[in-house]
Design an enzyme around this catalytic site. Sequence first.
Site, PDB file in Angstrom:
ATOM      1  N   ASP A 107       0.817  -1.208   0.000  1.00 15.86           N
ATOM      2  CA  ASP A 107       0.000   0.000   0.000  1.00 15.86           C
ATOM      3  C   ASP A 107       0.853   1.262   0.000  1.00 15.86           C
ATOM      4  O   ASP A 107       2.076   1.208   0.175  1.00 15.86           O
ATOM      5  CB  ASP A 107      -0.963   0.003   1.203  1.00 15.86           C
TER       6      ASP A 107
ATOM      7  N   ASN B 222      -7.897  -2.957  14.060  1.00 14.09           N
ATOM      8  CA  ASN B 222      -9.265  -3.296  13.676  1.00 14.09           C
ATOM      9  C   ASN B 222      -9.293  -4.487  12.711  1.00 14.09           C
ATOM     10  O   ASN B 222     -10.292  -4.757  12.073  1.00 14.09           O
ATOM     11  CB  ASN B 222      -9.967  -2.079  13.047  1.00 14.09           C
TER      12      ASN B 222
ATOM     13  N   HIS C 251      -7.403  -4.817   9.988  1.00 13.22           N
ATOM     14  CA  HIS C 251      -7.118  -4.525   8.578  1.00 13.22           C
ATOM     15  C   HIS C 251      -5.813  -5.171   8.130  1.00 13.22           C
ATOM     16  O   HIS C 251      -4.897  -5.403   8.925  1.00 13.22           O
ATOM     17  CB  HIS C 251      -7.180  -3.027   8.267  1.00 13.22           C
TER      18      HIS C 251
ATOM     19  N   GLU D  31      -9.615  -2.031   5.014  1.00 12.39           N
ATOM     20  CA  GLU D  31     -10.299  -1.780   6.284  1.00 12.39           C
ATOM     21  C   GLU D  31     -11.500  -2.711   6.431  1.00 12.39           C
ATOM     22  O   GLU D  31     -11.931  -3.328   5.439  1.00 12.39           O
ATOM     23  CB  GLU D  31     -10.770  -0.318   6.316  1.00 12.39           C
TER      24      GLU D  31
END
Length: 246
Positions: A67, A136, A138, A143
């Site tokens: 990313d 979370n 990800h 996400e």
Amino acid sequence: MRAGVFPDYEAMSAAAADVVARRLGEEHSSVLMLPTGITPLGMYRQLVEMHNSRGLSFADATFFNLDEYIGLAPDHRASYHVYMKENFYGLIDADPARVFVPDGTAPDPEAECERYEAVIRGTGGVDVCVLGIGRNGHIGFNEPGAPFDSRTRVVELSESTRKVNAADFEADRAPERAITVGMATIFEAREVMLLASGTNKAGAVAAAVEGDASESVPASMLKSHPHASLFLDEDAASGLGRGIAG
Ligand code: GLP
């Protein structure tokens, strides 16, 4: 999904580095997909050490980053271009022609995503994808809610992720968007290694390992991957009821 629990961060990092080094030893032209973040730094240090001390070569390998933030020039200190150069690519014998990081300044980010996905496909696919995990759940910048069939694309970052990553940015403002390799692209890697360290990852690890595979916990997609392993230190594994997931 197999899980190895190691006594501490260094042991976890060394085990992950050993697997990557072994794969490279078996196939010099391996295609690797790599993460950023604090978690993989120990693995990168170990791999650099193997390069320096025993000549482990990366010269024939191909590298993709998972990313990059949208809007950050490749020389921005918080860009993943700079992170990878300073922590890994710049310290080994990687061939710059085979190092790929999404271009966060591409005038047409959607086109950049398609180009990136095509380059990945053009290599014949990823041999080993190394992942960290967000608090979370990800992976990359996929996400919660990221479709399991998604490809490299532009994503909005969640408030919680921006908050965690804010310290890297002036005025504590993390970018709102990023380019991330998609869930399906990650899943197609022949081998996936997910690294996690620390109690702040224990909840995400437990949700990924012990819950059903669900798009609300992106890392849980790996449960059905034929060759996925978790590399955990004891703190990251502390939320697992059974210690070792089978
Ligand atoms: C970032 C990256 C992820 C990384 C995650 C965890 O947002 N995009 O690829 O795995 O956060 O980072 P850390 O290892 O610093 O906890």
